[in-house]
Design an enzyme around this catalytic site. Structure first.
Site, PDB file in Angstrom:
ATOM      1  CD  GLN A   1      -3.112  -0.392  -0.082  1.00  0.00           C
ATOM      2  OE1 GLN A   1      -3.117   0.785  -0.462  1.00  0.00           O
ATOM      3  NE2 GLN A   1      -3.915  -1.292  -0.604  1.00  0.00           N
ATOM      4  CB  SER A   2       4.154   2.029  -1.469  1.00  0.00           C
ATOM      5  OG  SER A   2       4.920   3.184  -1.744  1.00  0.00           O
TER       6      SER A   2
END
Ligand SMILES: *Cc1c(COP(=O)(O)O)cnc(C)c1O
Length: 341
Positions: free
Chosen positions: A75-76
């Site tokens: 989930q960068s």
């Protein structure tokens, strides 16, 4: 300090808004809390990485690169912003995503930032948790170069001396804004992860003798390692921009008491902070960074460690897209919450 010496592309209009959080300040009974809206940096729903990318892509273009390579957690936010900027400049993007969190949650694995990465046609490769991701990204860059491509490798979070220029510049922007508004700032509070945001802010504020301390709220590492990382990068950045005398170790302060079980793992403080800002101010924080940083600010205010008479600027580093990777815990919190003062 003369930042126009370094190549840069322009990605968003400045200054980002500096707004007073009247309802939150009243709810907590002081201090006066302001928010610097770096979630409003335009590209692909914005965030702090866009500021860093102005300088990173400036350098990439100066080197003739046509392919951005970077890495981050699944989930960068950094990967999502890099992927969008690559498209904006007609470049390819390869992203290595680390399974840093052990989960089968479909939303975490497929929604939020990852969904947007796919919309931007990012070439995604996965790596197991615990991989040396910057080494992997360097190796990927070498492989692409050997195959005849022109890659430019951006470290995790865009945090090197080039990316940190974005927050040296933000510090200058913030002080100019405050001076024009007649706003006396006692302290800046920000989430700190890969260190570039805090390092850049410290260099910008120290380099102009602003006398405004920065408190980083950690999201991953213990205090000693986080402060060492920020200080190392601040020294490298100060050297790069030509600030004489380096950066005092004492100018780097991180509080890492709000990480909870680990990077990217929800905490009750985070859900409380996300709901408080949503319900009192209509502002969306994120579950991994700004939510935990705000949880830290709220707790330090409740404990009296941040005084009621202070004026605090909270840097909103973006990331609300990540909320969609955490729908279950947030739906529960939203259904059951009662906001405490
Ligand atoms: C990356 C990120 C941070 C942390 O910034 P660093 O420069 O990596 O320390 C904070 N908030 C959000 C939303 C981020 O995506």
């Amino acid at each position: 300090m003369h930042l126009a010496r370094f190549p840069r592309v322009r990605l968003f209009p400045t200054p980002t808004p500096l707004e007073r959080l009247t309802n939150l300040s009243r709810h907590l009974g002081g201090p006066e809390i302001w928010i610097k809206r770096d979630d409003c940096t335009v590209v692909a729903t914005g965030g702090n990485k866009v500021r860093k990318l102005e300088w990173l892509v400036g350098e990439a273009q100066a080197q003739g690169a046509t392919h951005l390579v970077t890495q981050g957690a699944v989930q960068s936010n950094h990967v999502r912003q890099t992927a969008a900027v690559a498209k904006r400049f007609g470049m390819k993007c390869t992203a290595l995503l680390e399974h840093r969190i052990d989960t089968n949650d479909r939303d975490y694995l497929n929604s939020g930032n990852v969904l947007l990465d796919r919309l931007f046609d990012t070439a995604i490769e996965y790596r197991p948790g615990g991989t040396d991701m910057n080494a992997e990204a360097d190796a990927k860059g070498e492989a692409l170069r050997a195959a005849g491509e022109k890659p430019y490798v951006i470290p995790g979070g865009g945090s090197n001396r080039v990316g940190a220029l974005g927050y040296v510049s933000c510090a200058q922007e913030l002080m100019q804004q405050a001076d024009e508004m007649g706003l006396r700032i006692d302290r800046v509070v920000t989430a700190t992860g890969s260190a570039g945001t805090q390092a850049g802010l410290v260099v910008g504020l120290e380099g102009s003798n602003a006398g405004v301390p920065v408190l980083g709220i950690g999201v991953r590492l213990p205090k000693d390692r986080q402060e060492a990382n920020v200080h190392r990068l601040a020294e490298a950045t100060a050297d790069y921009v030509g600030t004489p005398g380096g950066i005092a170790r004492s100018a780097v302060v991180a509080n890492c008491d709000y990480v909870g079980p680990g990077y990217g793992h929800p905490t009750p403080g985070m859900t409380e902070a996300v709901l408080m800002l949503a319900r009192l101010e209509g502002v969306l924080l994120d579950p991994v960074y700004s939510g935990k940083a705000m949880a830290g600010l709220i707790d330090l205010i409740r404990k009296g460690e941040i005084g009621k008479s202070e004026t605090v600027v909270f840097l909103h580093t973006g990331g609300a897209v990540g909320l969609f990777g955490y729908t279950r815990v947030l739906e529960d919190a939203a259904a059951n919450a009662v906001l405490q003062g």
